[in-house]
Enzyme design. Structure first.
Site, PDB file in Angstrom:
ATOM      1  NE  ARG A 150      10.927  65.130  34.202  1.00  0.00           N
ATOM      2  CZ  ARG A 150      10.838  66.464  34.089  1.00  0.00           C
ATOM      3  NH1 ARG A 150      11.525  67.098  33.157  1.00  0.00           N
ATOM      4  NH2 ARG A 150      10.084  67.147  34.911  1.00  0.00           N
ATOM      5  CB  ALA A 207       5.842  56.038  27.553  1.00  0.00           C
ATOM      6  CG  HIS A 208      10.502  57.541  27.645  1.00  0.00           C
ATOM      7  ND1 HIS A 208      11.279  57.323  26.531  1.00  0.00           N
ATOM      8  CD2 HIS A 208      10.312  56.324  28.197  1.00  0.00           C
ATOM      9  CE1 HIS A 208      11.562  56.051  26.416  1.00  0.00           C
ATOM     10  NE2 HIS A 208      10.984  55.407  27.417  1.00  0.00           N
ATOM     11  CG  ASN A 209      11.918  60.765  24.317  1.00  0.00           C
ATOM     12  OD1 ASN A 209      12.300  60.192  25.343  1.00  0.00           O
ATOM     13  ND2 ASN A 209      12.531  61.819  23.820  1.00  0.00           N
ATOM     14  CB  SER A 242      10.330  56.611  21.098  1.00  0.00           C
ATOM     15  OG  SER A 242      11.293  57.048  22.028  1.00  0.00           O
TER      16      SER A 242
END
Length: 349
Positions: A215, A236-238, A256
């Protein structure tokens, strides 16, 4: 089931060359197919040996000429053959079945013909669309939304507030919505950074087995429409992955990063955080991507470089042993010359 190749061609948008009334009853690989089977010859190497298969019918490109076999010609033979397999091995008709061994939380809503298997745990305020199929041992957290015609295989975990679109397939062991890897350093210790975002998976996505999709720290980790991922992938996140991108096994994408539309990430690719991979880019196997990749560019190697540069480097690397020998011989020759010159100078004096 038995079907004429004429009817099969109609269903898969192909054209018959040969006897349209020939019956076939299954699909099989080129070398294993029998007289009742249909098979695929999409590549030149197979088209050249059409007489070597016992198949009753062969799906070939519509550019294929000649041949005295019964064939179905298709613009995209791989897609046509995939459709043919679905004709012979259709999915079972959905019917409403919620196991008494499943655990459903408060205010769960679900549509028509939903299947929920044994030992499924569904949290509060979960919304499940029509014809969704949730296999045994699945965990679904609070406030999750699941669209129509979704298939969730065993041992999948979808954590709170994540959103799954329509016609999504999630294979066994995948975890969606786990916390990202975020820790704030404080001298010799680390403090966990709370991840309060979520994951959005859009329509027509297929997620392989044992994927982990983190998340967002804030906002959303987003997998856009039509993305296909292989097994054992870390997102991974974002991260945002663009429409119709395909990702092969053991790829890891750091936080990201943004992957464009129609990109191809081959096996064991590693992508650093905050990078952009452009639309239609191709990242070759085991590439380590440490800087942005432009739209349409193909890169390979670690660190990843444009494909032409990688091929030059690989060619040079293959010649290094011979170059080393030549260099050693040159060094020896120069040393011998220096020794000889010193002796000559000493003799003259």
């Amino acid at each position: 089931m038995k079907i004429t190749i004429g009817e099969l061609a109609r269903r898969i948008n192909g054209e018959v060359r040969g006897d349209p009334d020939r019956l076939v009853s299954g699909a099989a690989p080129f070398n294993d197919a029998g007289r009742q089977d249909i098979t695929l010859a999409a590549e030149t190497s197979f088209i050249k040996k059409l007489d070597k298969t016992d198949a009753g019918c062969i799906v070939v490109p519509d550019t294929c000429e000649g041949g005295d076999r019964d064939m179905i010609l298709a613009r995209n033979p791989r897609v046509a053959f995939a459709k043919a397999i679905s004709v012979f091995y259709p999915s079972p008709d959905p019917e409403m079945s919620i196991s008494s061994q499943a655990s459903l939380g408060r205010d769960v809503t679900y549509g028509e013909a939903v299947y929920v298997g044994p030992v499924v745990s569904i949290g509060d305020r979960v919304s499940i669309g029509d014809r969704a199929r949730i296999q045994p041992h699945v965990f679904i957290g609070d406030d999750v939304t699941i669209g129509d015609d979704v298939v969730i295989h065993p041992n999948v975990s979808i954590l709170e507030r994540c959103s799954i679109g329509k016609r999504v397939i999630i294979h066994a062991g995948t975890v969606i919505g786990s916390d990202g890897f975020g820790f704030a350093p404080d001298q010799s210790t680390y403090h966990k950074v709370p991840h309060v975002g979520t994951v959005v998976i859009e329509d027509d996505v297929e997620i392989g087995a044992n994927n982990t999709i983190d998340r967002a720290t804030f906002g959303k980790t987003r997998i856009r429409r039509g993305v296909k991922t292989d097994n054992l992938i870390q997102i991974a996140h974002n991260v945002e992955i663009g429409e119709d991108t395909v990702i092969a096994a053991q790829t890891g994408i750091a936080g990201s990063a943004t992957i464009g539309r129609h990109a191809v990430l081959a096996g064991q690719v590693g992508i650093s955080g905050h990078l952009t991979i452009g639309d239609n880019a191709v990242v070759g196997p085991q590439a380590g991507v440490a800087k942005p990749v432009a739209a349409g560019e193909t890169v390979m190697g670690s660190p990843a470089v444009p494909i032409k540069q990688f091929l030059r480097q690989s060619s040079l690397l293959a010649r290094l042993p011979d170059m080393k020998k030549k260099l050693a011989a040159l060094v020896k020759m120069m040393r011998d010359r220096n020794v000889s010159e010193k002796k000559d100078n000493g003799f003259k004096e």
